[in-house]
Design a protein around this motif. Structure first.
Motif, PDB file in Angstrom:
ATOM      1  N   LEU A  98     -39.526 -76.455 -18.790  1.00 22.35           N
ATOM      2  CA  LEU A  98     -40.556 -75.425 -18.905  1.00 22.35           C
ATOM      3  C   LEU A  98     -39.956 -74.032 -19.028  1.00 22.35           C
ATOM      4  N   VAL A  99     -38.891 -73.771 -18.276  1.00 17.75           N
ATOM      5  CA  VAL A  99     -38.237 -72.463 -18.304  1.00 17.75           C
ATOM      6  C   VAL A  99     -36.871 -72.602 -17.632  1.00 17.75           C
ATOM      7  N   ALA A 100     -35.921 -71.788 -18.078  1.00 18.95           N
ATOM      8  CA  ALA A 100     -34.584 -71.820 -17.478  1.00 18.95           C
ATOM      9  C   ALA A 100     -33.901 -70.484 -17.704  1.00 18.95           C
ATOM     10  N   GLY A 101     -33.013 -70.141 -16.796  1.00 12.98           N
ATOM     11  CA  GLY A 101     -32.231 -68.931 -16.972  1.00 12.98           C
ATOM     12  C   GLY A 101     -31.232 -68.744 -15.852  1.00 12.98           C
ATOM     13  N   ALA A 102     -30.202 -67.976 -16.172  1.00 11.65           N
ATOM     14  CA  ALA A 102     -29.156 -67.664 -15.196  1.00 11.65           C
ATOM     15  C   ALA A 102     -29.593 -66.505 -14.312  1.00 11.65           C
ATOM     16  N   TRP A 103     -29.011 -66.447 -13.132  1.00 11.25           N
ATOM     17  CA  TRP A 103     -29.235 -65.293 -12.262  1.00 11.25           C
ATOM     18  C   TRP A 103     -28.603 -64.064 -12.924  1.00 11.25           C
ATOM     19  N   VAL A 104     -29.140 -62.904 -12.651  1.00 11.16           N
ATOM     20  CA  VAL A 104     -28.645 -61.664 -13.247  1.00 11.16           C
ATOM     21  C   VAL A 104     -27.311 -61.261 -12.614  1.00 11.16           C
ATOM     22  N   PRO A 105     -26.538 -60.403 -13.320  1.00  8.71           N
ATOM     23  CA  PRO A 105     -25.278 -59.919 -12.739  1.00  8.71           C
ATOM     24  C   PRO A 105     -25.525 -59.316 -11.359  1.00  8.71           C
ATOM     25  N   GLY A 106     -24.607 -59.576 -10.463  1.00  9.46           N
ATOM     26  CA  GLY A 106     -24.740 -59.098  -9.097  1.00  9.46           C
ATOM     27  C   GLY A 106     -25.262 -60.180  -8.155  1.00  9.46           C
ATOM     28  N   GLU A 107     -25.873 -61.206  -8.718  1.00 13.42           N
ATOM     29  CA  GLU A 107     -26.314 -62.363  -7.935  1.00 13.42           C
ATOM     30  C   GLU A 107     -25.205 -63.415  -7.991  1.00 13.42           C
ATOM     31  N   PRO A 108     -25.228 -64.378  -7.074  1.00  8.20           N
ATOM     32  CA  PRO A 108     -24.238 -65.467  -7.170  1.00  8.20           C
ATOM     33  C   PRO A 108     -24.368 -66.185  -8.512  1.00  8.20           C
TER      34      PRO A 108
END
Length: 103
Positions: A39-49
């Motif tokens: 349904l949806v996917a994405g990486a955490w933003v810079p600064g997150e693990p």
């Protein structure tokens, strides 16, 4: 009947491996999205693990374990940990879309 499943990926620290594998990973996820499983996917933003979130619709949680196992990021060792949880959010404007049961 289907369920909604949230998957949290944790990536290792090998940026070269991640970058080399990213095209195959995205192509794989694109296919899952086209088939209606993702349904949806994405990486955490810079600064997150390092890692990401994927939300699946599947027959059951075991089916999602199979989809995750075939992800090029998992096969290559980019993903060092994955957490797979059936998810049924009760609140918010999109909650019904995620908890709607499909045949």
């Amino acid at each position: 009947m289907s369920v909604t499943v949230a998957v949290v990926y944790t990536y290792g620290d090998n940026a070269d491996l991640l970058n080399e594998t990213r095209p195959a990973h995205r192509e794989y996820l694109r296919g899952l999205a086209d088939s209606g499983h993702l349904l949806v996917a994405g990486a955490w933003v810079p600064g997150e693990p390092a890692g990401g979130l994927l939300i699946f619709r599947a027959a059951d949680k075991d089916a999602v374990h199979g989809l995750v196992a075939d992800d090029p990021y998992v096969l290559a060792g980019v993903v060092t940990k994955s957490q797979v949880h059936e998810w049924a959010p009760p609140l918010g404007p999109l909650a019904g879309a995620f908890t709607e049961q499909a045949d």
